[in-house]
Design a protein around this motif. Sequence first.
Motif, PDB file in Angstrom:
ATOM      1  N   PRO A   1       0.807  -1.396  -0.058  1.00 41.19           N
ATOM      2  CA  PRO A   1       0.118   0.162  -0.010  1.00 41.19           C
ATOM      3  C   PRO A   1       0.874   1.420  -0.051  1.00 41.19           C
ATOM      4  CG  PRO A   1       0.147  -1.057   2.350  1.00 41.19           C
ATOM      5  CD  PRO A   1       0.621  -1.939   1.104  1.00 41.19           C
ATOM      6  N   ASP A   2       0.206   2.413  -0.633  1.00 41.03           N
ATOM      7  CA  ASP A   2       1.132   3.717  -0.531  1.00 41.03           C
ATOM      8  C   ASP A   2       0.936   4.245   0.884  1.00 41.03           C
ATOM      9  OD1 ASP A   2       1.601   6.361  -1.937  1.00 41.03           O
ATOM     10  OD2 ASP A   2       0.183   6.852  -0.260  1.00 41.03           O
ATOM     11  N   LYS A   3       2.298   4.638   1.370  1.00 40.72           N
ATOM     12  CA  LYS A   3       2.238   4.776   2.868  1.00 40.72           C
ATOM     13  C   LYS A   3       0.922   5.800   3.196  1.00 40.72           C
ATOM     14  CE  LYS A   3       5.394   5.934   6.802  1.00 40.72           C
ATOM     15  NZ  LYS A   3       4.355   6.767   7.401  1.00 40.72           N
ATOM     16  N   ARG A   4       1.015   6.878   2.526  1.00 37.57           N
ATOM     17  CA  ARG A   4       0.192   8.103   2.965  1.00 37.57           C
ATOM     18  C   ARG A   4      -1.369   7.540   3.074  1.00 37.57           C
ATOM     19  NH1 ARG A   4       1.729  12.417  -1.445  1.00 37.57           N
ATOM     20  NH2 ARG A   4       2.108  10.519  -2.511  1.00 37.57           N
ATOM     21  N   CYS A   5      -1.831   6.996   1.809  1.00 37.02           N
ATOM     22  CA  CYS A   5      -3.003   6.211   2.095  1.00 37.02           C
ATOM     23  C   CYS A   5      -3.198   5.198   3.005  1.00 37.02           C
ATOM     24  CB  CYS A   5      -3.381   5.415   0.610  1.00 37.02           C
ATOM     25  SG  CYS A   5      -3.138   6.441  -0.764  1.00 37.02           S
ATOM     26  N   ALA A   6      -2.197   4.377   3.329  1.00 40.47           N
ATOM     27  CA  ALA A   6      -2.343   3.294   4.433  1.00 40.47           C
ATOM     28  C   ALA A   6      -2.375   4.102   5.825  1.00 40.47           C
ATOM     29  CB  ALA A   6      -1.233   2.463   4.550  1.00 40.47           C
ATOM     30  N   ASP A   7      -1.742   5.211   5.751  1.00 42.39           N
ATOM     31  CA  ASP A   7      -1.812   5.884   7.240  1.00 42.39           C
ATOM     32  C   ASP A   7      -3.138   6.523   7.499  1.00 42.39           C
ATOM     33  OD1 ASP A   7       0.774   5.394   7.544  1.00 42.39           O
ATOM     34  OD2 ASP A   7       1.759   7.133   7.152  1.00 42.39           O
ATOM     35  N   ARG A   8      -3.568   7.231   6.293  1.00 48.92           N
ATOM     36  CA  ARG A   8      -5.114   7.649   6.438  1.00 48.92           C
ATOM     37  C   ARG A   8      -6.282   6.704   6.666  1.00 48.92           C
ATOM     38  NH1 ARG A   8      -4.527  10.752   2.012  1.00 48.92           N
ATOM     39  NH2 ARG A   8      -5.524   9.393   0.552  1.00 48.92           N
ATOM     40  N   GLY A   9      -5.920   5.475   6.041  1.00 43.78           N
ATOM     41  CA  GLY A   9      -6.804   4.326   6.337  1.00 43.78           C
ATOM     42  C   GLY A   9      -6.804   4.007   7.542  1.00 43.78           C
ATOM     43  N   GLU A  10      -5.716   3.769   8.346  1.00 42.80           N
ATOM     44  CA  GLU A  10      -5.439   3.339   9.745  1.00 42.80           C
ATOM     45  C   GLU A  10      -6.077   4.217  10.572  1.00 42.80           C
ATOM     46  OE1 GLU A  10      -4.496   0.433  10.786  1.00 42.80           O
ATOM     47  OE2 GLU A  10      -4.155  -0.426   9.072  1.00 42.80           O
ATOM     48  N   GLU A  11      -6.012   5.760  10.492  1.00 41.73           N
ATOM     49  CA  GLU A  11      -6.664   6.746  11.229  1.00 41.73           C
ATOM     50  C   GLU A  11      -8.206   6.456  10.975  1.00 41.73           C
ATOM     51  OE1 GLU A  11      -7.549   9.626  13.577  1.00 41.73           O
ATOM     52  OE2 GLU A  11      -5.500   8.398  13.411  1.00 41.73           O
ATOM     53  N   TRP A  12      -8.667   6.264  10.104  1.00 42.25           N
ATOM     54  CA  TRP A  12     -10.018   5.962   9.635  1.00 42.25           C
ATOM     55  C   TRP A  12     -10.442   4.896  10.740  1.00 42.25           C
ATOM     56  CZ3 TRP A  12     -14.050   2.999   8.922  1.00 42.25           C
ATOM     57  CH2 TRP A  12     -15.198   3.434   8.361  1.00 42.25           C
ATOM     58  N   ASP A  13      -9.715   3.959  10.303  1.00 38.18           N
ATOM     59  CA  ASP A  13     -10.170   2.581  11.219  1.00 38.18           C
ATOM     60  C   ASP A  13     -10.164   3.009  12.635  1.00 38.18           C
ATOM     61  OD1 ASP A  13     -11.383  -0.143  11.405  1.00 38.18           O
ATOM     62  OD2 ASP A  13      -9.165  -0.846  11.079  1.00 38.18           O
ATOM     63  N   ARG A  14      -9.239   3.594  13.037  1.00 43.18           N
ATOM     64  CA  ARG A  14      -9.132   3.955  14.474  1.00 43.18           C
ATOM     65  C   ARG A  14     -10.273   4.726  15.224  1.00 43.18           C
ATOM     66  NH1 ARG A  14      -3.479   4.153  13.457  1.00 43.18           N
ATOM     67  NH2 ARG A  14      -3.733   6.547  13.091  1.00 43.18           N
ATOM     68  N   SER A  15     -10.643   5.715  14.292  1.00 38.80           N
ATOM     69  CA  SER A  15     -11.627   6.789  14.627  1.00 38.80           C
ATOM     70  C   SER A  15     -13.211   6.186  14.264  1.00 38.80           C
ATOM     71  CB  SER A  15     -11.327   7.921  13.752  1.00 38.80           C
ATOM     72  OG  SER A  15     -10.001   8.556  13.867  1.00 38.80           O
ATOM     73  N   HIS A  16     -13.284   5.126  13.494  1.00 37.84           N
ATOM     74  CA  HIS A  16     -14.401   4.489  13.596  1.00 37.84           C
ATOM     75  C   HIS A  16     -14.407   2.998  13.914  1.00 37.84           C
ATOM     76  CE1 HIS A  16     -13.943   8.107  10.850  1.00 37.84           C
ATOM     77  NE2 HIS A  16     -15.238   8.232  11.391  1.00 37.84           N
ATOM     78  N   PRO A  17     -14.476   2.793  15.021  1.00 40.18           N
ATOM     79  CA  PRO A  17     -14.495   1.223  15.446  1.00 40.18           C
ATOM     80  C   PRO A  17     -15.529   0.736  15.253  1.00 40.18           C
ATOM     81  CG  PRO A  17     -14.541   2.760  17.488  1.00 40.18           C
ATOM     82  CD  PRO A  17     -14.111   3.573  16.420  1.00 40.18           C
ATOM     83  N   GLY A  18     -15.636  -0.575  14.937  1.00 38.16           N
ATOM     84  CA  GLY A  18     -16.961  -1.238  14.376  1.00 38.16           C
ATOM     85  C   GLY A  18     -17.445  -0.623  13.063  1.00 38.16           C
ATOM     86  N   CYS A  19     -16.702  -0.019  12.076  1.00 40.24           N
ATOM     87  CA  CYS A  19     -17.132   0.568  11.052  1.00 40.24           C
ATOM     88  C   CYS A  19     -18.169   1.911  11.060  1.00 40.24           C
ATOM     89  CB  CYS A  19     -17.813  -0.241   9.989  1.00 40.24           C
ATOM     90  SG  CYS A  19     -16.365  -1.493   9.380  1.00 40.24           S
ATOM     91  N   LYS A  20     -18.354   2.382  12.778  1.00 38.35           N
ATOM     92  CA  LYS A  20     -19.512   3.203  12.743  1.00 38.35           C
ATOM     93  C   LYS A  20     -19.123   4.829  12.226  1.00 38.35           C
ATOM     94  CE  LYS A  20     -21.211   0.740  16.839  1.00 38.35           C
ATOM     95  NZ  LYS A  20     -21.449   1.028  18.352  1.00 38.35           N
ATOM     96  N   TYR A  21     -19.676   5.243  11.426  1.00 39.09           N
ATOM     97  CA  TYR A  21     -19.630   6.395  10.685  1.00 39.09           C
ATOM     98  C   TYR A  21     -21.006   6.799  10.212  1.00 39.09           C
ATOM     99  CZ  TYR A  21     -18.530  10.247   7.452  1.00 39.09           C
ATOM    100  OH  TYR A  21     -18.497  11.292   6.576  1.00 39.09           O
TER     101      TYR A  21
END
Length: 239
Positions: free
Chosen positions: A208-228
Motif C-alpha cells: 500500500p501507498d504509505k500516505r493512503c495506508a496511514d489515512r486508512g488506519e486513522e479512519w479505522d481507529r476513529s470509527h471502531p466497528g465501522c461506525k460512521y
Amino acid sequence: VLKAKVKAVAALIRNSSRVVVYTGAGISTASGIGDYASKATNSVAPHLAKGKVRGGGGSRLVARPTLAHHALAALQQKGRIQHWLQQNHDRLAQKAGFPQAKINEVHGAWGDDYNPVVLMDGELRPDMAAWMEAWATEADLVIAVGTTLCGMYADCVAQAAASGRNKNLVIVNLQPTPLDDGASVRAWALCDDIFAMLAKELGVKSLPDKRCADRGEEWDRSHPGCKYRTPKRTAASGM
C-alpha cells in the motif's frame, strides 16, 4: 494479453478526467467477505478457500482491505480516480485510505444508522441516488469491478458509460455481464492481480501507498466497528 489490457486501461485513465470506479462484491472476496456469485462446491473463491475474514477475529467488521482496494486508493492519491461508487457495505475503501467524501455507499454500509444497508426490495437514500445519477452523466470513464451488472439501479453508471459518446467502460470480472459487448476493455482477471499491475503502470511505486495506508488506519481507529454516519450529499459533491 492481460499486460496489453492493463496498458489499454492505463491509457484510458490518462485520457480521462472524471473516472468512476464502480465496485461489487468481487473486489472484497480476497478479504474473506463473501459474494453472491461463488456458489460451486469446489469454488476457489478466496473467502471460500480460506474460510476466514482477513484481519482476524472472524468478524467482517474487522476485515482488512485487499490489494485492489489499496491500489485504487493510491490511484486516487495520484489524481487518477475521482469517485468511488460502492455496492458493498464493508468500508474497506475507507480502510485503504480512499477519501470518505469521494465514496458513495449507495446501498448502505455496516455501522451507519444514517445510511443503513438497503435490502434488495428497499429504497436508496434519495441524496445518494441523486449523487450517483449525476456521476452517471458526468463520468467519462467507468471501471466496473467485481460486479456481474445484473440489473440493479446502480448499474446506470456503467450503462451510461457503455452507451454514451466520449465515454468508456472497463469491466473487470470473472463472470460474464450483460454489458460485456459495450466495454472498451473487458478483463477476465482477479481484482488484486490487475489493479496491482495497473497501479505500477500508472507510476505507483509500492502498495500500500504509505500516505493512503496511514489515512486508512486513522479512519479505522476513529470509527471502531465501522461506525460512521454519512452526511447528506448533493449531486455536485466532489465534482
